[in-house]
Design a protein around this motif. Structure first.
Motif, PDB file in Angstrom:
ATOM      1  N   VAL A 176       0.860  -1.178   0.000  1.00 44.50           N
ATOM      2  CA  VAL A 176       0.000   0.000   0.000  1.00 44.50           C
ATOM      3  C   VAL A 176       0.898   1.230   0.000  1.00 44.50           C
ATOM      4  CG1 VAL A 176      -1.753   1.282   1.267  1.00 44.50           C
ATOM      5  CG2 VAL A 176      -1.817  -1.211   1.242  1.00 44.50           C
ATOM      6  N   HIS A 177       0.713   2.086  -0.989  1.00 42.50           N
ATOM      7  CA  HIS A 177       1.515   3.308  -1.062  1.00 42.50           C
ATOM      8  C   HIS A 177       0.843   4.403  -0.244  1.00 42.50           C
ATOM      9  CE1 HIS A 177       4.232   6.317  -2.529  1.00 42.50           C
ATOM     10  NE2 HIS A 177       3.203   7.054  -2.913  1.00 42.50           N
ATOM     11  N   ALA A 178       1.583   4.937   0.711  1.00 39.25           N
ATOM     12  CA  ALA A 178       1.070   6.032   1.527  1.00 39.25           C
ATOM     13  C   ALA A 178       0.985   7.297   0.686  1.00 39.25           C
ATOM     14  CB  ALA A 178       1.990   6.267   2.717  1.00 39.25           C
ATOM     15  N   PRO A 179       0.048   8.160   0.991  1.00 38.94           N
ATOM     16  CA  PRO A 179      -0.033   9.417   0.253  1.00 38.94           C
ATOM     17  C   PRO A 179       1.227  10.253   0.490  1.00 38.94           C
ATOM     18  CG  PRO A 179      -1.569   9.407   2.102  1.00 38.94           C
ATOM     19  CD  PRO A 179      -0.939   8.053   2.042  1.00 38.94           C
ATOM     20  N   VAL A 180       1.562  11.062  -0.473  1.00 40.15           N
ATOM     21  CA  VAL A 180       2.702  11.955  -0.345  1.00 40.15           C
ATOM     22  C   VAL A 180       2.209  13.267   0.270  1.00 40.15           C
ATOM     23  CG1 VAL A 180       4.440  13.293  -1.615  1.00 40.15           C
ATOM     24  CG2 VAL A 180       3.922  10.941  -2.285  1.00 40.15           C
ATOM     25  N   ARG A 181       2.805  13.606   1.394  1.00 43.47           N
ATOM     26  CA  ARG A 181       2.540  14.887   2.039  1.00 43.47           C
ATOM     27  C   ARG A 181       3.819  15.703   1.908  1.00 43.47           C
ATOM     28  NH1 ARG A 181       0.262  10.918   5.076  1.00 43.47           N
ATOM     29  NH2 ARG A 181       2.220  10.692   6.176  1.00 43.47           N
ATOM     30  N   SER A 182       3.748  16.752   1.111  1.00 44.11           N
ATOM     31  CA  SER A 182       4.889  17.606   0.846  1.00 44.11           C
ATOM     32  C   SER A 182       4.606  18.983   1.434  1.00 44.11           C
ATOM     33  CB  SER A 182       5.099  17.682  -0.671  1.00 44.11           C
ATOM     34  OG  SER A 182       6.323  18.266  -0.980  1.00 44.11           O
ATOM     35  N   VAL A 183       5.646  19.795   1.589  1.00 43.15           N
ATOM     36  CA  VAL A 183       5.508  21.083   2.256  1.00 43.15           C
ATOM     37  C   VAL A 183       6.280  22.151   1.496  1.00 43.15           C
ATOM     38  CG1 VAL A 183       6.013  22.374   4.390  1.00 43.15           C
ATOM     39  CG2 VAL A 183       5.331  19.983   4.524  1.00 43.15           C
ATOM     40  N   VAL A 184       5.730  23.363   1.517  1.00 43.91           N
ATOM     41  CA  VAL A 184       6.471  24.555   1.114  1.00 43.91           C
ATOM     42  C   VAL A 184       6.626  25.392   2.378  1.00 43.91           C
ATOM     43  CG1 VAL A 184       6.556  26.608  -0.338  1.00 43.91           C
ATOM     44  CG2 VAL A 184       5.545  24.495  -1.228  1.00 43.91           C
ATOM     45  N   THR A 185       7.854  25.642   2.774  1.00 41.07           N
ATOM     46  CA  THR A 185       8.151  26.403   3.980  1.00 41.07           C
ATOM     47  C   THR A 185       8.982  27.625   3.612  1.00 41.07           C
ATOM     48  OG1 THR A 185       9.016  26.259   6.252  1.00 41.07           O
ATOM     49  CG2 THR A 185      10.258  25.089   4.543  1.00 41.07           C
ATOM     50  N   GLY A 186       9.281  28.430   4.597  1.00 43.50           N
ATOM     51  CA  GLY A 186      10.105  29.622   4.398  1.00 43.50           C
ATOM     52  C   GLY A 186       9.521  30.785   5.169  1.00 43.50           C
ATOM     53  N   GLY A 187      10.209  31.875   5.132  1.00 43.90           N
ATOM     54  CA  GLY A 187       9.755  33.065   5.830  1.00 43.90           C
ATOM     55  C   GLY A 187       8.535  33.685   5.167  1.00 43.90           C
ATOM     56  N   PRO A 188       8.033  34.748   5.762  1.00 42.83           N
ATOM     57  CA  PRO A 188       6.862  35.417   5.186  1.00 42.83           C
ATOM     58  C   PRO A 188       7.208  36.118   3.875  1.00 42.83           C
ATOM     59  CG  PRO A 188       7.737  36.701   7.017  1.00 42.83           C
ATOM     60  CD  PRO A 188       8.520  35.410   6.985  1.00 42.83           C
ATOM     61  N   GLY A 189       6.227  36.163   2.988  1.00 39.85           N
ATOM     62  CA  GLY A 189       6.366  36.939   1.763  1.00 39.85           C
ATOM     63  C   GLY A 189       7.316  36.380   0.738  1.00 39.85           C
ATOM     64  N   THR A 190       7.470  35.061   0.702  1.00 37.75           N
ATOM     65  CA  THR A 190       8.411  34.443  -0.235  1.00 37.75           C
ATOM     66  C   THR A 190       7.717  33.728  -1.388  1.00 37.75           C
ATOM     67  OG1 THR A 190       8.536  32.498   1.186  1.00 37.75           O
ATOM     68  CG2 THR A 190      10.222  34.198   1.504  1.00 37.75           C
ATOM     69  N   GLY A 191       6.394  33.889  -1.490  1.00 38.48           N
ATOM     70  CA  GLY A 191       5.655  33.321  -2.610  1.00 38.48           C
ATOM     71  C   GLY A 191       5.050  31.946  -2.362  1.00 38.48           C
ATOM     72  N   LYS A 192       5.012  31.518  -1.106  1.00 33.71           N
ATOM     73  CA  LYS A 192       4.477  30.182  -0.795  1.00 33.71           C
ATOM     74  C   LYS A 192       3.009  30.054  -1.191  1.00 33.71           C
ATOM     75  CE  LYS A 192       5.490  30.549   3.538  1.00 33.71           C
ATOM     76  NZ  LYS A 192       6.065  31.905   3.486  1.00 33.71           N
ATOM     77  N   SER A 193       2.183  30.961  -0.751  1.00 29.98           N
ATOM     78  CA  SER A 193       0.744  30.870  -1.028  1.00 29.98           C
ATOM     79  C   SER A 193       0.452  30.992  -2.518  1.00 29.98           C
ATOM     80  CB  SER A 193      -0.023  31.941  -0.252  1.00 29.98           C
ATOM     81  OG  SER A 193       0.127  31.729   1.143  1.00 29.98           O
ATOM     82  N   THR A 194       1.177  31.866  -3.204  1.00 28.49           N
ATOM     83  CA  THR A 194       1.004  32.006  -4.649  1.00 28.49           C
ATOM     84  C   THR A 194       1.357  30.701  -5.357  1.00 28.49           C
ATOM     85  OG1 THR A 194       1.474  34.367  -4.499  1.00 28.49           O
ATOM     86  CG2 THR A 194       1.725  33.345  -6.672  1.00 28.49           C
ATOM     87  N   LEU A 195       2.434  30.059  -4.907  1.00 29.66           N
ATOM     88  CA  LEU A 195       2.831  28.780  -5.483  1.00 29.66           C
ATOM     89  C   LEU A 195       1.762  27.724  -5.235  1.00 29.66           C
ATOM     90  CD1 LEU A 195       4.754  26.756  -6.791  1.00 29.66           C
ATOM     91  CD2 LEU A 195       5.953  26.606  -4.578  1.00 29.66           C
ATOM     92  N   LEU A 196       1.222  27.656  -4.029  1.00 28.60           N
ATOM     93  CA  LEU A 196       0.182  26.665  -3.753  1.00 28.60           C
ATOM     94  C   LEU A 196      -1.074  26.918  -4.577  1.00 28.60           C
ATOM     95  CD1 LEU A 196       2.114  25.932  -1.344  1.00 28.60           C
ATOM     96  CD2 LEU A 196       0.044  25.058  -0.301  1.00 28.60           C
ATOM     97  N   GLU A 197      -1.410  28.175  -4.808  1.00 24.40           N
ATOM     98  CA  GLU A 197      -2.552  28.479  -5.681  1.00 24.40           C
ATOM     99  C   GLU A 197      -2.311  27.934  -7.086  1.00 24.40           C
ATOM    100  OE1 GLU A 197      -3.018  32.727  -5.427  1.00 24.40           O
ATOM    101  OE2 GLU A 197      -3.642  32.630  -3.322  1.00 24.40           O
ATOM    102  N   GLU A 198      -1.088  28.078  -7.586  1.00 28.69           N
ATOM    103  CA  GLU A 198      -0.749  27.568  -8.921  1.00 28.69           C
ATOM    104  C   GLU A 198      -0.787  26.034  -8.946  1.00 28.69           C
ATOM    105  OE1 GLU A 198       0.464  27.348 -12.970  1.00 28.69           O
ATOM    106  OE2 GLU A 198      -0.582  28.868 -11.786  1.00 28.69           O
ATOM    107  N   LEU A 199      -0.280  25.405  -7.897  1.00 28.21           N
ATOM    108  CA  LEU A 199      -0.331  23.939  -7.835  1.00 28.21           C
ATOM    109  C   LEU A 199      -1.778  23.451  -7.802  1.00 28.21           C
ATOM    110  CD1 LEU A 199       2.601  23.297  -5.347  1.00 28.21           C
ATOM    111  CD2 LEU A 199       2.591  22.812  -7.811  1.00 28.21           C
ATOM    112  N   ALA A 200      -2.622  24.129  -7.038  1.00 29.53           N
ATOM    113  CA  ALA A 200      -4.044  23.760  -6.984  1.00 29.53           C
ATOM    114  C   ALA A 200      -4.689  23.936  -8.356  1.00 29.53           C
ATOM    115  CB  ALA A 200      -4.775  24.595  -5.932  1.00 29.53           C
ATOM    116  N   ARG A 201      -4.341  25.018  -9.045  1.00 31.29           N
ATOM    117  CA  ARG A 201      -4.865  25.243 -10.393  1.00 31.29           C
ATOM    118  C   ARG A 201      -4.481  24.099 -11.324  1.00 31.29           C
ATOM    119  NH1 ARG A 201      -3.698  26.801 -15.130  1.00 31.29           N
ATOM    120  NH2 ARG A 201      -1.492  27.201 -14.840  1.00 31.29           N
TER     121      ARG A 201
END
Length: 179
Positions: free
Chosen positions: A5-30
């Motif tokens: 059974v393959h476990a789901p992949v849980r990946s993370v984008v980390t870093g300080g504030p204002g480095t584009g994390k949320s924008t990147l996640l919006e693009e990945l969701a798109r």
């Protein structure tokens, strides 16, 4: 291998504030990737969230932990990868930045509830940094935040992979090539 059974992949984008994390996640969701939004920002945007952060950093960390724990367990029920906007070690980094101890339950989660996909670090990028109503740190504080969260991820035996300083499409391609 049969029966594996393959476990789901849980990946993370980390870093300080204002480095584009949320924008990147919006693009990945798109692009069809399941994502989990940053729990800290949701708490800060809720009534009383900014006051909680200011008057009770330990309580703010507890609220982040509870929300992150719910998101982590929710991702286990998905097929395919989920990319998180921050993770448990980010909470430990926040506490270190505040000069507060990491409570045992948060340390246990950092150690035991492992993200099984890559951890991507959005490095400080002054050209895109913009304070806002919840992102109240100046540039120097943003750098200190990045250093604290990056150190916390390494403390818990992760090796963050730096994202390129590139447009969001290129960053998304970079992440997708490694999931």
């Amino acid at each position: 291998m049969p029966g594996r059974v393959h476990a789901p992949v849980r990946s993370v984008v980390t870093g300080g504030p204002g480095t584009g994390k949320s924008t990147l996640l919006e693009e990945l969701a798109r692009r069809g990737i399941a994502t989990e939004t940053e729990v800290a920002r949701a708490i800060l945007q809720a009534p009383g969230g900014m006051a909680l952060r200011a008057r009770d950093p330990a309580g703010f960390a507890r609220a982040m932990f509870e929300a992150e724990l719910a998101a982590w367990h929710g991702a286990q029920r998905r097929d395919g990868p989920t990319v998180f906007d921050r993770g448990f070690p980010d909470i430990a980094g926040f506490l270190a930045l505040e000069g507060l101890p990491v409570p045992p339950e948060i340390a246990d989660a950092c150690r035991d509830l492992r993200y099984d996909g890559p951890v991507f670090r959005a490095p400080p990028w002054q050209a895109i940094y913009r304070p806002d109503a919840q992102r109240i740190q100046d540039w120097d504080a943003a750098l200190a935040s990045d250093a604290a969260v990056t150190a916390a991820w390494r403390t818990y035996r992760y090796e963050p992979i730096d994202l390129p300083l590139a447009d969001v499409s290129d960053r998304a391609d970079f992440v997708l090539a490694r999931l």
